[in-house]
Design a protein around this motif. Sequence first.
Motif, PDB file in Angstrom:
ATOM      1  N   TRP A 371       2.916  -6.951   0.459  1.00  0.00           N
ATOM      2  CA  TRP A 371       3.227  -6.509  -0.895  1.00  0.00           C
ATOM      3  C   TRP A 371       2.370  -5.296  -1.244  1.00  0.00           C
ATOM      4  O   TRP A 371       1.192  -5.232  -0.891  1.00  0.00           O
ATOM      5  CB  TRP A 371       2.943  -7.612  -1.911  1.00  0.00           C
ATOM      6  CG  TRP A 371       3.595  -8.920  -1.621  1.00  0.00           C
ATOM      7  CD1 TRP A 371       3.177  -9.868  -0.736  1.00  0.00           C
ATOM      8  CD2 TRP A 371       4.788  -9.446  -2.210  1.00  0.00           C
ATOM      9  NE1 TRP A 371       4.011 -10.944  -0.734  1.00  0.00           N
ATOM     10  CE2 TRP A 371       5.023 -10.717  -1.637  1.00  0.00           C
ATOM     11  CE3 TRP A 371       5.677  -8.967  -3.171  1.00  0.00           C
ATOM     12  CZ2 TRP A 371       6.105 -11.509  -1.991  1.00  0.00           C
ATOM     13  CZ3 TRP A 371       6.752  -9.765  -3.533  1.00  0.00           C
ATOM     14  CH2 TRP A 371       6.965 -11.021  -2.942  1.00  0.00           C
ATOM     15  N   ASP A 372       2.987  -4.358  -1.961  1.00  0.00           N
ATOM     16  CA  ASP A 372       2.259  -3.224  -2.520  1.00  0.00           C
ATOM     17  C   ASP A 372       1.959  -3.564  -3.982  1.00  0.00           C
ATOM     18  O   ASP A 372       2.872  -3.883  -4.745  1.00  0.00           O
ATOM     19  CB  ASP A 372       3.126  -1.958  -2.431  1.00  0.00           C
ATOM     20  CG  ASP A 372       2.390  -0.697  -2.851  1.00  0.00           C
ATOM     21  OD1 ASP A 372       1.492  -0.797  -3.714  1.00  0.00           O
ATOM     22  OD2 ASP A 372       2.700   0.383  -2.330  1.00  0.00           O
ATOM     23  N   ILE A 373       0.680  -3.515  -4.380  1.00  0.00           N
ATOM     24  CA  ILE A 373       0.339  -3.966  -5.732  1.00  0.00           C
ATOM     25  C   ILE A 373       0.888  -3.028  -6.804  1.00  0.00           C
ATOM     26  O   ILE A 373       0.882  -3.372  -7.981  1.00  0.00           O
ATOM     27  CB  ILE A 373      -1.187  -4.136  -5.912  1.00  0.00           C
ATOM     28  CG1 ILE A 373      -1.918  -2.797  -5.770  1.00  0.00           C
ATOM     29  CG2 ILE A 373      -1.740  -5.160  -4.952  1.00  0.00           C
ATOM     30  CD1 ILE A 373      -3.386  -2.893  -6.141  1.00  0.00           C
ATOM     31  N   ASN A 374       1.377  -1.855  -6.380  1.00  0.00           N
ATOM     32  CA  ASN A 374       1.995  -0.935  -7.340  1.00  0.00           C
ATOM     33  C   ASN A 374       3.510  -1.118  -7.421  1.00  0.00           C
ATOM     34  O   ASN A 374       4.175  -0.381  -8.148  1.00  0.00           O
ATOM     35  CB  ASN A 374       1.685   0.522  -6.972  1.00  0.00           C
ATOM     36  CG  ASN A 374       0.204   0.833  -7.106  1.00  0.00           C
ATOM     37  OD1 ASN A 374      -0.498   0.188  -7.871  1.00  0.00           O
ATOM     38  ND2 ASN A 374      -0.277   1.812  -6.361  1.00  0.00           N
ATOM     39  N   MET A 375       4.043  -2.071  -6.661  1.00  0.00           N
ATOM     40  CA  MET A 375       5.500  -2.272  -6.635  1.00  0.00           C
ATOM     41  C   MET A 375       5.788  -3.767  -6.667  1.00  0.00           C
ATOM     42  O   MET A 375       5.597  -4.474  -5.669  1.00  0.00           O
ATOM     43  CB  MET A 375       6.097  -1.646  -5.370  1.00  0.00           C
ATOM     44  CG  MET A 375       7.611  -1.592  -5.378  1.00  0.00           C
ATOM     45  SD  MET A 375       8.288  -0.999  -3.819  1.00  0.00           S
ATOM     46  CE  MET A 375       8.276  -2.502  -2.866  1.00  0.00           C
ATOM     47  N   ASP A 376       6.215  -4.257  -7.828  1.00  0.00           N
ATOM     48  CA  ASP A 376       6.428  -5.692  -7.974  1.00  0.00           C
ATOM     49  C   ASP A 376       7.896  -6.100  -7.843  1.00  0.00           C
ATOM     50  O   ASP A 376       8.266  -7.228  -8.164  1.00  0.00           O
ATOM     51  CB  ASP A 376       5.867  -6.191  -9.306  1.00  0.00           C
ATOM     52  CG  ASP A 376       6.379  -5.392 -10.501  1.00  0.00           C
ATOM     53  OD1 ASP A 376       7.294  -4.569 -10.290  1.00  0.00           O
ATOM     54  OD2 ASP A 376       5.870  -5.594 -11.620  1.00  0.00           O
ATOM     55  N   SER A 377       8.743  -5.187  -7.352  1.00  0.00           N
ATOM     56  CA  SER A 377      10.159  -5.530  -7.206  1.00  0.00           C
ATOM     57  C   SER A 377      10.425  -6.386  -5.979  1.00  0.00           C
ATOM     58  O   SER A 377      11.458  -7.051  -5.889  1.00  0.00           O
ATOM     59  CB  SER A 377      10.999  -4.252  -7.124  1.00  0.00           C
ATOM     60  OG  SER A 377      10.596  -3.464  -6.017  1.00  0.00           O
ATOM     61  N   GLY A 378       9.525  -6.394  -5.020  1.00  0.00           N
ATOM     62  CA  GLY A 378       9.717  -7.187  -3.807  1.00  0.00           C
ATOM     63  C   GLY A 378       8.744  -6.740  -2.743  1.00  0.00           C
ATOM     64  O   GLY A 378       8.030  -5.738  -2.896  1.00  0.00           O
ATOM     65  N   PRO A 379       8.675  -7.469  -1.640  1.00  0.00           N
ATOM     66  CA  PRO A 379       7.743  -7.092  -0.574  1.00  0.00           C
ATOM     67  C   PRO A 379       8.180  -5.803   0.120  1.00  0.00           C
ATOM     68  O   PRO A 379       9.375  -5.514   0.211  1.00  0.00           O
ATOM     69  CB  PRO A 379       7.794  -8.286   0.380  1.00  0.00           C
ATOM     70  CG  PRO A 379       9.128  -8.919   0.132  1.00  0.00           C
ATOM     71  CD  PRO A 379       9.433  -8.681  -1.312  1.00  0.00           C
ATOM     72  N   VAL A 380       7.207  -5.032   0.601  1.00  0.00           N
ATOM     73  CA  VAL A 380       7.549  -3.816   1.337  1.00  0.00           C
ATOM     74  C   VAL A 380       7.898  -4.133   2.786  1.00  0.00           C
ATOM     75  O   VAL A 380       8.532  -3.329   3.466  1.00  0.00           O
ATOM     76  CB  VAL A 380       6.391  -2.788   1.289  1.00  0.00           C
ATOM     77  CG1 VAL A 380       6.182  -2.294  -0.125  1.00  0.00           C
ATOM     78  CG2 VAL A 380       5.106  -3.362   1.857  1.00  0.00           C
TER      79      VAL A 380
END
Length: 517
Positions: A371-380
């Motif tokens: 997961w990117d902590i700047n992107m909460d839409s889903g796992p990278v």
Amino acid sequence: MNSGDGGEGASATAGPPTPLDWKFSQVFGERTAGEEVQEVDIISAIEFDKSGDHLATGDHGGRVVLFERTDKKEHGGNRRDLERMDYPVTRHPEFRYKTEFQSHEPEFDYLKSLEIEEKINKIRWCQTANSALFLLSTNDKTIKFWKVQEKKVKKISDMNVDPSKNAGNGSGASSSVSSTPKQYLANGGNPDQSYNGLSNNSSFPPLGIPSLRLPVVSSSETSLLARCRRVYAHAHDYHINSISNNSDGETFISADDLRINLWNLEINNQSFNIVDVKPTNMEDLTEVITSAEFHPTHCNTLAYSSSKGSIRLIDLRQSALCDSHSKIFEEQEAPGSRSFFTEIIASISDIKFARDGRHILSRDYMTLKLWDINMDSGPVATFQVHEYLRPKLCDLYENDSIFDKFECCLSGDGNRVATGSYSNLFRVFGCGAGSTEAITLEASKNPMRRQVQTPSRPSRSLGSSITRVVRRGAESPGVDANGNSFDFTTKLLHLAWHPSENSIACAAANSLYMYYA
């Protein structure tokens, strides 16, 4: 993921990094063929310190065993080695046994009629000071703060009297004893001034008394002493599943199923409850806390995972009680895919921050997610660990294997992730840009015996060159690379990645295996 050094951009343009070639390094506590494993010897926790020079393991018997790195000490200190520090070191990390101590003992809670196991759940290293090592260890209920330090043990030579004069001195001493009792003053003094060796009347020969020898230190050995400095107890009603140090070096958190407490290392009789998910009515309970960890550099930020597959990021600056999260990371399930096992296998068993604090790695029963902590839409990125088990979920539920809690870890540069599986296997995945690395290794002296490498299979695109989602690692169902059926009784739950080198330590029952690439 970026490692932050200047060479990363050049390597990214050249293409994905080549897969690592893993080799066996060491094993501690190797079992002989047919040897029965004692329950108390099974390893339950592994942790490298920040320097990577020390490794700690905990076991079901409540013991903590420390190992120290030896390859640096043997050839690191002369000028030539220092001048070569700019060049890559070809020697892989080697460790040796340092010491062990009994951290926890079995206890009994008389109020709840509950046995408290001595098993070590987690170990965390603290900052070193004055060449002493400090670490935290915990079982289900009690956290302990340990100091391990070298102490010099001094041995004294044979005492006092010259052997050649022993007989004479002995007879003289016996003849000087009077049969009449001596008179003593009220304060314990003796009225006979000639008896007082410190009186002004007494005098020594110019060359001293030849028959009297003062004791001298003949040898000085060093031994390691582990001392429990503090005990943090009676703060958790449920079993402790996580402890994590703060980057401020002063505080740490402990988490159980329903609460997270904040402690100061110096204060063992007081903690602050910062997260409490316990409902007023326990029948309304829908999820529990499964793991918690502080951010590696931001002392106000921590993350915790839940049994519903979500990760919550909280900021201690927002409020004293952080029941409301600042961010939540969860993956929406596909419509129509829900089954009886969906929620069970979605439960996250472990989370780890990357060293740069930008990414979080989580492990649920079937997958690793980045997961990117700047992107909460889903796992990278999503990595399938053992997709072949999906048809067997019913059997795994029957024998409780579906509740096994596997740990995960990231490399120091953030370009690879690893986690364990059954049959003493563990998987290493590349998560750098364009990487298709997915390697299966066995915890044995021949780690590549069951290697399976599979190409990546993109599952969906987010329309961005920065973020991507890949699912890879799916294998042929039910059998390994050699056609052997998988053994669900041998599981590799615990492993750790060296903080600065490509070296992995993993536990297979009571054996500690180490590999390097």
